[in-house]
Design a protein around this motif. Structure first.
Motif, PDB file in Angstrom:
ATOM      1  N   ILE A  41       0.991  -1.265   0.051  1.00  0.00           N
ATOM      2  CA  ILE A  41      -0.024  -0.085   0.059  1.00  0.00           C
ATOM      3  C   ILE A  41       0.889   1.219   0.048  1.00  0.00           C
ATOM      4  O   ILE A  41       1.736   1.463   0.862  1.00  0.00           O
ATOM      5  N   LYS A  42       0.798   1.886  -0.937  1.00  0.00           N
ATOM      6  CA  LYS A  42       1.677   3.131  -1.388  1.00  0.00           C
ATOM      7  C   LYS A  42       3.336   2.625  -1.297  1.00  0.00           C
ATOM      8  O   LYS A  42       3.392   1.751  -1.824  1.00  0.00           O
ATOM      9  N   GLN A  78      -1.740   6.383   6.182  1.00  0.00           N
ATOM     10  CA  GLN A  78      -1.217   7.649   6.601  1.00  0.00           C
ATOM     11  C   GLN A  78      -0.547   8.353   5.362  1.00  0.00           C
ATOM     12  O   GLN A  78      -0.848   9.390   5.154  1.00  0.00           O
ATOM     13  N   GLU A  79       0.034   7.869   4.693  1.00  0.00           N
ATOM     14  CA  GLU A  79       1.061   8.214   3.669  1.00  0.00           C
ATOM     15  C   GLU A  79       0.056   8.795   2.339  1.00  0.00           C
ATOM     16  O   GLU A  79       0.132   9.906   1.928  1.00  0.00           O
ATOM     17  N   PHE A  80      -1.119   7.861   2.404  1.00  0.00           N
ATOM     18  CA  PHE A  80      -2.205   8.343   1.477  1.00  0.00           C
ATOM     19  C   PHE A  80      -2.920   9.433   1.743  1.00  0.00           C
ATOM     20  O   PHE A  80      -3.346  10.324   0.890  1.00  0.00           O
ATOM     21  N   MET A 120      -1.651  11.921   3.443  1.00  0.00           N
ATOM     22  CA  MET A 120      -1.027  13.177   3.481  1.00  0.00           C
ATOM     23  C   MET A 120      -0.849  13.819   1.868  1.00  0.00           C
ATOM     24  O   MET A 120      -1.006  14.584   1.503  1.00  0.00           O
ATOM     25  N   SER A 121      -0.642  12.637   0.948  1.00  0.00           N
ATOM     26  CA  SER A 121      -0.429  12.945  -0.291  1.00  0.00           C
ATOM     27  C   SER A 121      -1.791  13.478  -0.866  1.00  0.00           C
ATOM     28  O   SER A 121      -1.660  14.262  -1.994  1.00  0.00           O
ATOM     29  N   HIS A 122      -2.827  12.727  -0.602  1.00  0.00           N
ATOM     30  CA  HIS A 122      -4.173  12.880  -1.302  1.00  0.00           C
ATOM     31  C   HIS A 122      -5.050  13.930  -0.636  1.00  0.00           C
ATOM     32  O   HIS A 122      -5.640  14.957  -1.395  1.00  0.00           O
ATOM     33  N   TYR A 123      -4.755  14.444   0.811  1.00  0.00           N
ATOM     34  CA  TYR A 123      -5.784  15.132   1.196  1.00  0.00           C
ATOM     35  C   TYR A 123      -4.953  16.130   1.928  1.00  0.00           C
ATOM     36  O   TYR A 123      -5.391  17.421   2.437  1.00  0.00           O
ATOM     37  N   CYS A 124      -3.456  16.321   1.947  1.00  0.00           N
ATOM     38  CA  CYS A 124      -2.742  17.179   2.440  1.00  0.00           C
ATOM     39  C   CYS A 124      -2.941  17.272   3.981  1.00  0.00           C
ATOM     40  O   CYS A 124      -3.019  18.444   4.717  1.00  0.00           O
ATOM     41  N   VAL A 125      -3.279  16.064   4.946  1.00  0.00           N
ATOM     42  CA  VAL A 125      -3.606  16.160   6.128  1.00  0.00           C
ATOM     43  C   VAL A 125      -2.675  15.151   7.057  1.00  0.00           C
ATOM     44  O   VAL A 125      -2.491  14.207   6.328  1.00  0.00           O
ATOM     45  N   VAL A 126      -2.441  15.770   8.075  1.00  0.00           N
ATOM     46  CA  VAL A 126      -1.464  14.953   9.085  1.00  0.00           C
ATOM     47  C   VAL A 126      -2.284  14.139  10.129  1.00  0.00           C
ATOM     48  O   VAL A 126      -3.104  14.819  10.769  1.00  0.00           O
ATOM     49  N   TRP A 127      -2.279  12.917   9.832  1.00  0.00           N
ATOM     50  CA  TRP A 127      -3.021  12.093  10.723  1.00  0.00           C
ATOM     51  C   TRP A 127      -2.231  10.824  10.982  1.00  0.00           C
ATOM     52  O   TRP A 127      -1.501  10.311  10.244  1.00  0.00           O
ATOM     53  N   PRO A 128      -2.441  10.364  12.375  1.00  0.00           N
ATOM     54  CA  PRO A 128      -3.161  10.968  13.371  1.00  0.00           C
ATOM     55  C   PRO A 128      -2.329  12.028  14.201  1.00  0.00           C
ATOM     56  O   PRO A 128      -1.110  11.977  13.716  1.00  0.00           O
TER      57      PRO A 128
END
Length: 231
Positions: free
Chosen positions: A147-148, A169-171, A173-181
């Motif tokens: 996965i990624k 987590q990588e997806f 960040m790259s798709h939504y520009c969101v840091v999670w968690p």
């Protein structure tokens, strides 16, 4: 002469019956049998030797020979051996692959639900790519799930859960520009780590140089996810 033979035969019969009674434990209780213990011990030793040889061959077949595998994987192999005996390399590769894929699907679904509940973001199912080297083991490890940029090929729940968490987590960040968690105490992104073979979310902040926030399959304390401003 006949009398002597009759008496001798009677004595032998009495001795035989007495011995049988003692062996059945009808007189002075059970009589321990050293031969029985030796037989059981030898059987166990032979079983362990055969299992060890079989395990060695199977781990070579899936490219895991010489690795320090989790206890859960070794216990699963022992259960397979007890139930099916010395299954062939191809049969074992199929079982290894099926178990890895099944765990990966469950872990992916669990992580996907977590990120949707915590950050309100969905994960595209096509991001999970199954790669099956079973048909040509010369290419690499058997039963790889990718996965990624993260991949895993060991049927161990902790390792698979950690790999799926890193990929999702990588997806995100790259798709939504969101840091999670995110760590609620230090307001920074968490990282996958392992504690006693369990996959955990770890924060690298704090005076101690980092701390475990929670197990990856445990619910968070509150809403998580930080939008990263686009530049």
């Amino acid at each position: 002469m006949d009398v002597v033979l009759a008496i001798s035969g009677l004595m032998l019969t009495v001795v035989a019956l007495t011995w049988m009674t003692l062996m059945r434990g009808e007189d002075r209780g059970p009589v321990p049998s050293i031969f029985g213990r030796m037989g059981t011990s030898n059987w166990k030793a032979a079983r362990m030797s055969k299992f060890s040889d079989w395990q060695d061959r199977m781990l070579r077949a899936v490219w895991r020979h010489g690795e320090n595998l989790p206890e859960a994987v070794l216990a699963w192999m022992s259960e397979l051996y007890d139930e099916f005996g010395e299954m062939s390399e191809s049969e074992f590769c199929e079982s290894w692959t099926a178990r890895t894929f099944s765990m990966a699907r469950s872990a992916f679904e669990l992580i996907s639900r977590s990120v949707e509940e915590e950050a309100g973001k969905s994960v595209a199912g096509e991001e999970l790519c199954y790669i099956d080297y079973l048909r040509d083991p010369e290419l690499g490890p058997v039963g790889v799930v990718r996965i990624k940029s993260t991949e895993v090929s060991t049927p161990d729940w902790g390792e698979i859960l950690g790999a799926m968490a890193e990929g999702v987590q990588e997806f995100i960040m790259s798709h939504y520009c969101v840091v999670w968690p995110v760590c609620g105490d230090h307001d920074r992104g968490l990282h996958v780590d392992y504690f006693h073979d369990a996959a955990v979310w770890k924060c690298k902040g704090g005076a101690a140089g980092g701390h475990v926030v929670r197990a990856i399959d445990a619910p968070p304390a509150g809403p998580e996810g930080i939008e990263v401003p686009s530049r």
